[in-house]
Motif scaffolding. Structure first.
Motif, PDB file in Angstrom:
ATOM      1  N   LEU A 180       0.807  -1.225   0.000  1.00 41.51           N
ATOM      2  CA  LEU A 180       0.000   0.000   0.000  1.00 41.51           C
ATOM      3  C   LEU A 180       0.841   1.276   0.000  1.00 41.51           C
ATOM      4  CD1 LEU A 180      -2.654  -1.076   2.656  1.00 41.51           C
ATOM      5  CD2 LEU A 180      -3.024  -0.869   0.188  1.00 41.51           C
ATOM      6  N   ARG A 181       2.150   1.161  -0.124  1.00 48.34           N
ATOM      7  CA  ARG A 181       3.035   2.321   0.063  1.00 48.34           C
ATOM      8  C   ARG A 181       2.728   3.483  -0.868  1.00 48.34           C
ATOM      9  NH1 ARG A 181       5.332  -1.669  -2.680  1.00 48.34           N
ATOM     10  NH2 ARG A 181       6.607  -1.276  -4.547  1.00 48.34           N
ATOM     11  N   GLU A 182       2.192   3.207  -2.065  1.00 52.53           N
ATOM     12  CA  GLU A 182       1.890   4.284  -3.021  1.00 52.53           C
ATOM     13  C   GLU A 182       0.456   4.772  -2.910  1.00 52.53           C
ATOM     14  OE1 GLU A 182       4.207   5.613  -4.741  1.00 52.53           O
ATOM     15  OE2 GLU A 182       5.761   4.130  -4.286  1.00 52.53           O
ATOM     16  N   VAL A 183      -0.330   4.169  -2.021  1.00 50.71           N
ATOM     17  CA  VAL A 183      -1.735   4.558  -1.866  1.00 50.71           C
ATOM     18  C   VAL A 183      -1.825   5.754  -0.923  1.00 50.71           C
ATOM     19  CG1 VAL A 183      -4.002   3.847  -1.020  1.00 50.71           C
ATOM     20  CG2 VAL A 183      -2.573   2.232  -2.307  1.00 50.71           C
ATOM     21  N   GLU A 184      -2.303   6.853  -1.429  1.00 44.30           N
ATOM     22  CA  GLU A 184      -2.478   8.057  -0.625  1.00 44.30           C
ATOM     23  C   GLU A 184      -3.860   8.030   0.018  1.00 44.30           C
ATOM     24  OE1 GLU A 184      -0.270  10.224   0.113  1.00 44.30           O
ATOM     25  OE2 GLU A 184       1.299   9.431  -1.215  1.00 44.30           O
TER      26      GLU A 184
END
Length: 271
Positions: A180-184
């Motif tokens: 989920l690291r790129e999910v804002e």
């Protein structure tokens, strides 16, 4: 050195009591194979039972050389492939003997390791140094997955008892924050993943100021950003790369943000 912060990866997973039992189960399988079964293709393209056993041996010997003996050398991207290819020169008898010997040494090594201390990163869980309990759990899960593939190839029952499969599901779920690291999302938003059955459970990722964290619990939000539900067999095969999301549309339930759900279904451990 202080123990590592737990919430990023969730609470520790205790796999040391299972390592010897899983490995003995693999030894029992390999003991009964004839030469034709050692050459049987597995679900991994281009990989036979012999190849998967060689892969397991390579991981064991690499662990002992690197972590126990302090022998570290740069590895090329094709090192694992080269190892498996080289091991095809070994007879099943020689390969089996090396596996048994390395297993005993590895059990002793893990027994002497402080699992709360930081170690090398677990690639699929993020670039940060990971606690050694996660490293041990990842290794157990990789060995268990290889054994499942070997068992399937030679038509033997899978090692699917919850005591063996449950920690694998829990371990693979620790890839969720990194996935989920790129999910804002705003602080406090949640993402839920439920795995049904006796080997399953509920996991919730929560957005914090510094990124996503994970806990073994149902979401407290009535409307999580995204939620996925599937069974344990489908989940571990997706995570291990043995199934694609398009293969399991009838085995999963998705709600919430479609892009986040797609990211969850694409979560893999690169095994």
């Amino acid at each position: 050195m202080a123990p590592m912060r737990a919430p990023y990866w969730g609470p520790p997973i205790a796999v040391l009591p299972l390592l010897a039992r899983e490995e003995q189960a693999l030894v029992d399988v390999l003991t009964g194979l004839d030469p034709g079964q050692w050459a049987t293709p597995t679900a991994r393209p281009g990989r036979t039972v012999h190849d998967l056993a060689a892969h397991v041996l390579g991981v064991k010997l690499g662990r002992l050389s690197r972590d126990r003996d302090g022998h570290r050398v740069p590895e090329s991207p094709d090192a694992a492939e080269a190892w498996v290819t080289a091991c095809r020169r070994l007879s099943p008898e020689v390969l089996f003997t090396l596996l048994v010997d390395s297993t005993a040494q590895l059990a002793d090594h893990w027994g002497r390791t402080d699992l709360d201390e930081p170690g090398a990163p677990v690639a699929w869980a993020g670039p940060e140094p990971a606690p050694r309990w996660l490293d041990a759990a990842a290794e157990y899960s990789a060995f268990w997955t290889c054994q499942q593939e070997i068992r399937e190839a030679v038509d033997l029952p899978l090692l699917d008892a919850p005591e063996f499969r449950g920690p694998v599901v829990d371990t693979f779920m620790r890839a969720l924050p990194h996935t989920l690291r790129e999910v804002e999302a705003r602080t406090g938003r949640q993402v839920a993943y439920t795995v049904t059955g006796r080997s399953g459970g509920r996991w919730t990722a929560r957005r914090e100021a510094g990124g996503w964290t994970l806990d073994r619990a149902a979401p407290t939000s009535r409307s999580p950003l995204a939620a996925v539900t599937t069974d344990a067999d489908t989940f571990w095969r997706l995570s291990a790369g043995l199934l694609r999301p398009s293969d399991v549309t009838d085995r999963v339930t998705l709600t919430g943000d479609e892009n986040v759900c797609a990211a969850l279904l694409g979560m893999t451990t690169g095994l």
